[in-house]
Design a protein around this motif. Structure first.
Motif, PDB file in Angstrom:
ATOM      1  N   LEU A 177      35.814  34.203  39.952  1.00 18.90           N
ATOM      2  CA  LEU A 177      35.363  32.819  40.133  1.00 18.90           C
ATOM      3  C   LEU A 177      34.770  32.595  41.516  1.00 18.90           C
ATOM      4  O   LEU A 177      34.270  31.497  41.790  1.00 18.90           O
ATOM      5  CB  LEU A 177      36.540  31.855  39.912  1.00 18.90           C
ATOM      6  N   GLY A 178      34.805  33.601  42.365  1.00 18.51           N
ATOM      7  CA  GLY A 178      34.255  33.472  43.706  1.00 18.51           C
ATOM      8  C   GLY A 178      35.108  32.666  44.656  1.00 18.51           C
ATOM      9  O   GLY A 178      34.611  32.189  45.687  1.00 18.51           O
ATOM     10  N   LEU A 179      36.405  32.517  44.342  1.00 24.27           N
ATOM     11  CA  LEU A 179      37.303  31.718  45.181  1.00 24.27           C
ATOM     12  C   LEU A 179      37.933  32.539  46.298  1.00 24.27           C
ATOM     13  O   LEU A 179      38.577  31.972  47.184  1.00 24.27           O
ATOM     14  CB  LEU A 179      38.392  31.073  44.318  1.00 24.27           C
ATOM     15  N   GLN A 180      37.781  33.869  46.244  1.00 26.00           N
ATOM     16  CA  GLN A 180      38.289  34.711  47.328  1.00 26.00           C
ATOM     17  C   GLN A 180      37.466  35.988  47.394  1.00 26.00           C
ATOM     18  O   GLN A 180      36.950  36.468  46.382  1.00 26.00           O
ATOM     19  CB  GLN A 180      39.764  35.036  47.139  1.00 26.00           C
ATOM     20  N   THR A 181      37.339  36.512  48.594  1.00 31.03           N
ATOM     21  CA  THR A 181      36.565  37.744  48.794  1.00 31.03           C
ATOM     22  C   THR A 181      37.469  38.970  48.888  1.00 31.03           C
ATOM     23  O   THR A 181      37.050  40.074  48.541  1.00 31.03           O
ATOM     24  CB  THR A 181      35.732  37.636  50.075  1.00 31.03           C
ATOM     25  N   GLU A 182      38.687  38.785  49.359  1.00 31.94           N
ATOM     26  CA  GLU A 182      39.646  39.866  49.462  1.00 31.94           C
ATOM     27  C   GLU A 182      40.906  39.504  48.685  1.00 31.94           C
ATOM     28  O   GLU A 182      41.289  38.332  48.641  1.00 31.94           O
ATOM     29  CB  GLU A 182      40.005  40.149  50.923  1.00 31.94           C
ATOM     30  N   PRO A 183      41.559  40.487  48.074  1.00 32.68           N
ATOM     31  CA  PRO A 183      42.782  40.196  47.300  1.00 32.68           C
ATOM     32  C   PRO A 183      43.901  39.659  48.185  1.00 32.68           C
ATOM     33  O   PRO A 183      44.081  40.099  49.319  1.00 32.68           O
ATOM     34  CB  PRO A 183      43.151  41.541  46.683  1.00 32.68           C
ATOM     35  N   THR A 184      44.641  38.699  47.660  1.00 33.76           N
ATOM     36  CA  THR A 184      45.758  38.093  48.381  1.00 33.76           C
ATOM     37  C   THR A 184      47.052  38.826  48.035  1.00 33.76           C
ATOM     38  O   THR A 184      47.309  39.113  46.874  1.00 33.76           O
ATOM     39  CB  THR A 184      45.902  36.607  48.006  1.00 33.76           C
ATOM     40  N   SER A 185      47.841  39.112  49.052  1.00 32.82           N
ATOM     41  CA  SER A 185      49.140  39.765  48.839  1.00 32.82           C
ATOM     42  C   SER A 185      50.177  38.690  48.532  1.00 32.82           C
ATOM     43  O   SER A 185      50.962  38.288  49.392  1.00 32.82           O
ATOM     44  CB  SER A 185      49.537  40.575  50.080  1.00 32.82           C
ATOM     45  N   TRP A 186      50.184  38.223  47.292  1.00 35.47           N
ATOM     46  CA  TRP A 186      51.007  37.081  46.918  1.00 35.47           C
ATOM     47  C   TRP A 186      52.492  37.331  47.166  1.00 35.47           C
ATOM     48  O   TRP A 186      53.177  36.486  47.736  1.00 35.47           O
ATOM     49  CB  TRP A 186      50.803  36.753  45.436  1.00 35.47           C
TER      50      TRP A 186
END
Length: 292
Positions: A141-150
């Motif tokens: 969806l283009g809401l983040q460029t790098e993965p988040t470490s949830w």
């Protein structure tokens, strides 16, 4: 004595009928609680000597206890109202006049029937840093460029656990509330429509008051299980990062199983029991009285 048993009075008959239930209650409730308190007062791990309140003082001075208690209460305060709101919505949806209601009601049973540890593993995969569904959807969806470490960040890990618990337990709330909704007479809604009441007014003036006994029952059961939360945080984060998501039940497991300290673990369990009884008493005394 034999004559009383052959021709018992009402009082004697009541005692005879209640005796098996009373004995069962002693066996599965009173004895375990008594054993728990005994273990907390004695050094059952080594010497067997009487310790008095030493363990209780150590628990109060243990920062891990206060951290785990804070996490447990915070999970309870977030997930119980969340599960109630979502469960009420699901119950009202399932109560709509569908031609075939069984698929909707079956969908309510599936999350509830799913084992807690399995639900934790599923959502741990959803929030995985590299191949999780959440990061994949957000990237597409283009809401983040790098993965988040949830699950590696304290706040995000805590939020992910709460979301998982709400998803898992809202179906349980929905089943209880659905039973309450089906007990409300339709004539009340018909009379309200004749008087010109809107759907919103019917919901607040009829549905909620008539549903309050079911809500109280659902809240009591859900709150007690929330205070005992273990499986989902354990399978998702093991209490990490650090002790950011460690609950009181997980701390009891750590001391009892990992550290082999049955005496100290029993003391922590006594504190959990007291908290559960206090919260249940609050429901029955305040909220339950207003619902009656």
């Amino acid at each position: 004595m034999l004559s009383k048993l052959r021709d018992p009075t009402e009082k004697t008959l009541a005692v005879l009928l209640l005796a098996p239930a009373f004995l069962l209650l002693l066996l599965i409730v009173v004895y375990p609680i008594g054993k728990l308190v005994y273990n907390s007062l004695f050094d059952v791990d080594k010497t067997g000597l009487f310790l008095g309140l030493t363990n209780y003082v150590d628990v109060v001075q243990d920062p891990l206890f206060w951290n785990a208690t804070k996490n447990t209460l915070l999970i309870t305060l977030i997930t119980v109202p969340g599960a109630l709101i979502v469960g009420l919505g699901l119950a009202m949806l399932a109560n709509l006049p569908f031609k075939r209601k069984w698929p909707v009601r079956l969908s309510l049973l599936l999350p509830w029937a799913l084992p807690l540890s399995f639900a934790g593993l599923i959502f741990a995969w959803f929030f995985h840093t590299e191949y999780g569904v959440v990061n994949d959807v957000l990237s597409r969806l283009g809401l983040q460029t790098e993965p988040t470490s949830w699950l590696l960040k304290p706040n995000w890990a805590f939020a992910a656990i709460c979301l998982t618990i709400i998803w898992k337990t809202s179906s349980f709330m929905a089943l209880i509330l659905l039973a309450g909704l089906q007990m409300i007479p339709k004539s009340l809604y018909e009379a309200a429509e004749v008087d010109g009441a809107s759907r919103w007014q019917q919901f607040w003036e009829i549905t909620i008051p008539m549903l309050m006994p079911s809500i109280i029952v659902a809240l009591i059961f859900r709150t007690i299980t929330a205070l005992q939360t273990f499986d989902i945080p354990y399978t998702m984060t093991k209490g990490g990062p650090g002790e950011a998501t460690e609950t009181l039940a997980m701390l009891i497991h750590k001391y009892t199983i990992d550290y082999s300290s049955i005496s100290f673990g029993s003391t922590l369990a006594v504190f959990m029991f007291v908290i559960s009884m206090f919260v249940t008493g609050f429901y029955l005394r305040h909220i339950g009285k207003n619902a009656s």
